[in-house]
Write a protein that holds these residues in place. Structure first.
Motif, mmCIF file in Angstrom:
data_model
loop_
_atom_site.group_PDB
_atom_site.id
_atom_site.type_symbol
_atom_site.label_atom_id
_atom_site.label_comp_id
_atom_site.label_asym_id
_atom_site.label_seq_id
_atom_site.Cartn_x
_atom_site.Cartn_y
_atom_site.Cartn_z
ATOM 1 N N SER A 195 0.826 -1.214 0.000
ATOM 2 C CA SER A 195 0.000 0.000 0.000
ATOM 3 C C SER A 195 0.854 1.255 0.000
ATOM 4 O O SER A 195 0.396 2.325 -0.421
ATOM 5 N N ASP A 196 2.090 1.132 0.452
ATOM 6 C CA ASP A 196 3.047 2.242 0.361
ATOM 7 C C ASP A 196 4.235 1.803 -0.495
ATOM 8 O O ASP A 196 5.392 2.062 -0.172
ATOM 9 N N GLY A 197 3.934 1.137 -1.597
ATOM 10 C CA GLY A 197 4.982 0.612 -2.466
ATOM 11 C C GLY A 197 5.688 1.693 -3.262
ATOM 12 O O GLY A 197 5.317 2.867 -3.242
ATOM 13 N N ARG A 198 6.703 1.260 -3.988
ATOM 14 C CA ARG A 198 7.482 2.183 -4.814
ATOM 15 C C ARG A 198 7.571 1.637 -6.244
ATOM 16 O O ARG A 198 7.162 0.508 -6.526
ATOM 17 N N PHE A 199 8.099 2.457 -7.123
ATOM 18 C CA PHE A 199 8.330 2.063 -8.510
ATOM 19 C C PHE A 199 9.838 2.121 -8.744
ATOM 20 O O PHE A 199 10.474 3.138 -8.475
ATOM 21 N N TYR A 200 10.406 1.006 -9.224
ATOM 22 C CA TYR A 200 11.854 0.867 -9.331
ATOM 23 C C TYR A 200 12.289 0.667 -10.785
ATOM 24 O O TYR A 200 11.499 0.308 -11.649
ATOM 25 N N ARG A 201 13.582 0.874 -10.982
ATOM 26 C CA ARG A 201 14.189 0.434 -12.234
ATOM 27 C C ARG A 201 15.570 -0.138 -11.913
ATOM 28 O O ARG A 201 16.253 0.319 -10.991
ATOM 29 N N PHE A 202 15.927 -1.164 -12.670
ATOM 30 C CA PHE A 202 17.206 -1.844 -12.492
ATOM 31 C C PHE A 202 18.015 -1.673 -13.772
ATOM 32 O O PHE A 202 17.532 -1.976 -14.861
ATOM 33 N N ARG A 203 19.233 -1.167 -13.623
ATOM 34 C CA ARG A 203 20.117 -1.011 -14.778
ATOM 35 C C ARG A 203 21.219 -2.060 -14.693
ATOM 36 O O ARG A 203 22.130 -1.951 -13.853
ATOM 37 N N PRO A 204 21.174 -3.098 -15.533
ATOM 38 C CA PRO A 204 22.240 -4.098 -15.502
ATOM 39 C C PRO A 204 23.580 -3.486 -15.898
ATOM 40 O O PRO A 204 23.636 -2.591 -16.760
ATOM 41 N N THR A 205 24.633 -3.960 -15.273
ATOM 42 C CA THR A 205 25.971 -3.511 -15.668
ATOM 43 C C THR A 205 26.205 -3.812 -17.145
ATOM 44 O O THR A 205 26.773 -3.004 -17.884
ATOM 45 N N THR A 206 25.762 -4.970 -17.586
ATOM 46 C CA THR A 206 25.790 -5.358 -18.995
ATOM 47 C C THR A 206 24.384 -5.739 -19.411
ATOM 48 O O THR A 206 23.775 -6.624 -18.797
ATOM 49 N N TRP A 207 23.858 -5.077 -20.432
ATOM 50 C CA TRP A 207 22.498 -5.369 -20.867
ATOM 51 C C TRP A 207 22.404 -6.828 -21.318
ATOM 52 O O TRP A 207 23.213 -7.301 -22.096
ATOM 53 N N GLY A 208 21.403 -7.517 -20.799
ATOM 54 C CA GLY A 208 21.242 -8.930 -21.075
ATOM 55 C C GLY A 208 21.771 -9.825 -19.977
ATOM 56 O O GLY A 208 21.546 -11.037 -20.006
ATOM 57 N N ASP A 209 22.461 -9.247 -18.989
ATOM 58 C CA ASP A 209 22.998 -9.998 -17.860
ATOM 59 C C ASP A 209 22.477 -9.350 -16.581
ATOM 60 O O ASP A 209 22.897 -8.239 -16.229
ATOM 61 N N LEU A 210 21.563 -10.016 -15.885
ATOM 62 C CA LEU A 210 20.913 -9.440 -14.712
ATOM 63 C C LEU A 210 21.602 -9.801 -13.399
ATOM 64 O O LEU A 210 21.055 -9.577 -12.326
ATOM 65 N N SER A 211 22.808 -10.334 -13.482
ATOM 66 C CA SER A 211 23.511 -10.741 -12.258
ATOM 67 C C SER A 211 24.067 -9.557 -11.487
ATOM 68 O O SER A 211 24.249 -9.642 -10.272
ATOM 69 N N LYS A 212 24.348 -8.452 -12.174
ATOM 70 C CA LYS A 212 24.912 -7.268 -11.516
ATOM 71 C C LYS A 212 24.263 -6.022 -12.110
ATOM 72 O O LYS A 212 23.876 -6.008 -13.276
ATOM 73 N N GLY A 213 24.184 -4.976 -11.274
ATOM 74 C CA GLY A 213 23.631 -3.734 -11.760
ATOM 75 C C GLY A 213 23.244 -2.818 -10.612
ATOM 76 O O GLY A 213 23.586 -3.074 -9.449
#
Length: 388
Positions: A195-213
């Motif tokens: 109810s008090d949530g947020r909106f996020y964005r994740f920027r991967p260090t390398t696009w296509g690899d979600l292990s870091k960012g």
């Protein structure tokens, strides 16, 4: 009433002057949508599946929770939720989450179709996870399955079921709902069902690899329209402080639900106030595509906003959690109307809307079906003259 009066002043007054039609035309919407007759006309009487559709459209059941998918040996999961499709040679795959606990089969499954639309196989792509609600497809053809629990994870899965699913903790630990990949700017947007949530964005260090960012949260105060900024989340693991409470000034969104990115815009919904938001990634600005409190000249056709997808024509298709069990569409010319309605299933919700890769078929589920329980889910296909 105080909130609604404020919104009418802020959105209809100041935002109309600030945004006009130039920001949203072609990419999103000029003003919050108003009721009108939909592009496909009125809904007809309920068919044999109990679905009211416009003339020229047909439906069929493709899977039922707890039952073997016809033509396969796979038992379809309980509480089907968020979904997406993937091209597979001349056919396609539809993936679907299971919004149940690990002991009840939490995770995700998939249906594989041939070119004629016949199911050729069904299988598990994720298991032993907790209340996987929505998620999102990636441009590199994986499915991001999101746990809707406190300090939940995002899991990256293989729609073909060949590669093992991988947990992606760099994308943050919170009550995840949906994800939407933005290949134009290199982000994955994330909603949070609080109810008090947020909106996020994740920027991967390398696009296509979600292990870091880097995980960021939107900062906009209480504004419902205008420019926004983003701030880094100090501790995405939420080891001592919940993710949503770590950045002062982060904008509160009341019950984040579905999100979908296309044409420079990320659309996302908030169920607590029945709104559909539009984040313009090119200008880093937000506005409202729909707000039931801003509907004039009649009752709001869209309530209980939830999962969202978009057709090739630019129409948004938004599933209702409850309401009167409709999928409503919002057109680029700012009108909102029911596209379909499921009758006799008031104890359920509509989940997982996604178009086949060619845009000719729409998949979705009634999460609890006629039984009103997670074991009664029904997954449907609707076929017809969708405009492109």
């Amino acid at each position: 009433m105080e909130r609604r009066n404020f919104l009418r002043t802020a959105v209809i007054g100041s935002s109309a002057a600030a945004f006009g039609g130039t920001l949203w035309r072609g990419a999103a919407f000029a003003d919050p949508a108003q009721p009108a007759t939909g592009p496909y006309g009125a809904l007809q009487s309920a068919n044999s599946d109990g679905i009211l559709l416009p003339r020229g459209f047909t439906s069929r059941v493709v899977a039922r929770s707890g039952q073997t998918v016809p033509g396969t040996s796979y038992r379809w999961h309980s509480a089907p939720d968020g979904g997406a499709t993937y091209a597979d040679g001349s056919g396609w795959i539809y993936v679907s989450n299971a919004e149940v606990s690990p002991s009840s089969g939490g995770g995700a499954g998939a249906l594989k179709f041939n070119a004629s639309g016949t199911v050729t196989s069904a299988y598990r792509i994720l298991g032993d996870t907790n209340n996987n609600c929505a998620g999102g497809a990636t441009p590199w053809k994986t499915w991001l399955s999101c746990e809707e629990v406190t300090r939940g994870y995002v899991y990256e899965t293989d729609p073909w079921g060949v590669n093992a699913a991988v947990r992606r903790p760099a994308m943050g630990r919170f009550k995840h709902e949906a994800a939407a990949a933005d290949p134009d700017h290199g982000y994955v947007y994330l909603t949070e069902d609080e109810s008090d949530g947020r909106f996020y964005r994740f920027r991967p260090t390398t696009w296509g690899d979600l292990s870091k960012g880097t995980l960021q949260v939107l900062v906009a105060g209480s504004a419902t329209s205008g420019p926004v900024t983003w701030a880094n989340v100090p501790d995405p693991a939420a080891s001592s402080t919940q993710t949503r409470h770590q950045v002062s000034g982060a904008k509160v969104f009341n019950g984040g639900e579905g999100c979908f990115y296309a044409a420079g815009t990320c659309w996302f919904t908030t169920k607590g106030d029945n709104r559909v938001w539009a984040y313009d990634a090119n200008t880093s600005s937000i506005s409202l595509a729909y707000d039931d409190s801003l509907v004039t000249g009649g009752s709001a056709p869209l309530t209980g906003v939830d999962n969202v997808t978009r057709s090739g024509s630019g129409d948004l298709y938004i599933a209702e959690d409850g309401g009167n069990m409709e999928i409503c569409l919002i057109t680029p010319d700012d009108t909102v109307a029911p596209f379909l309605r499921i009758s006799g299933q008031s104890g359920s919700e509509i989940t997982g809307p996604a178009f086949s890769p060619d845009g000719s078929r729409l998949y979705f589920s009634s999460q609890r079906g006629t039984s009103g329980t997670s074991s009664g889910g029904i997954t449907y296909e609707v076929k017809g003259p969708f405009r492109s």
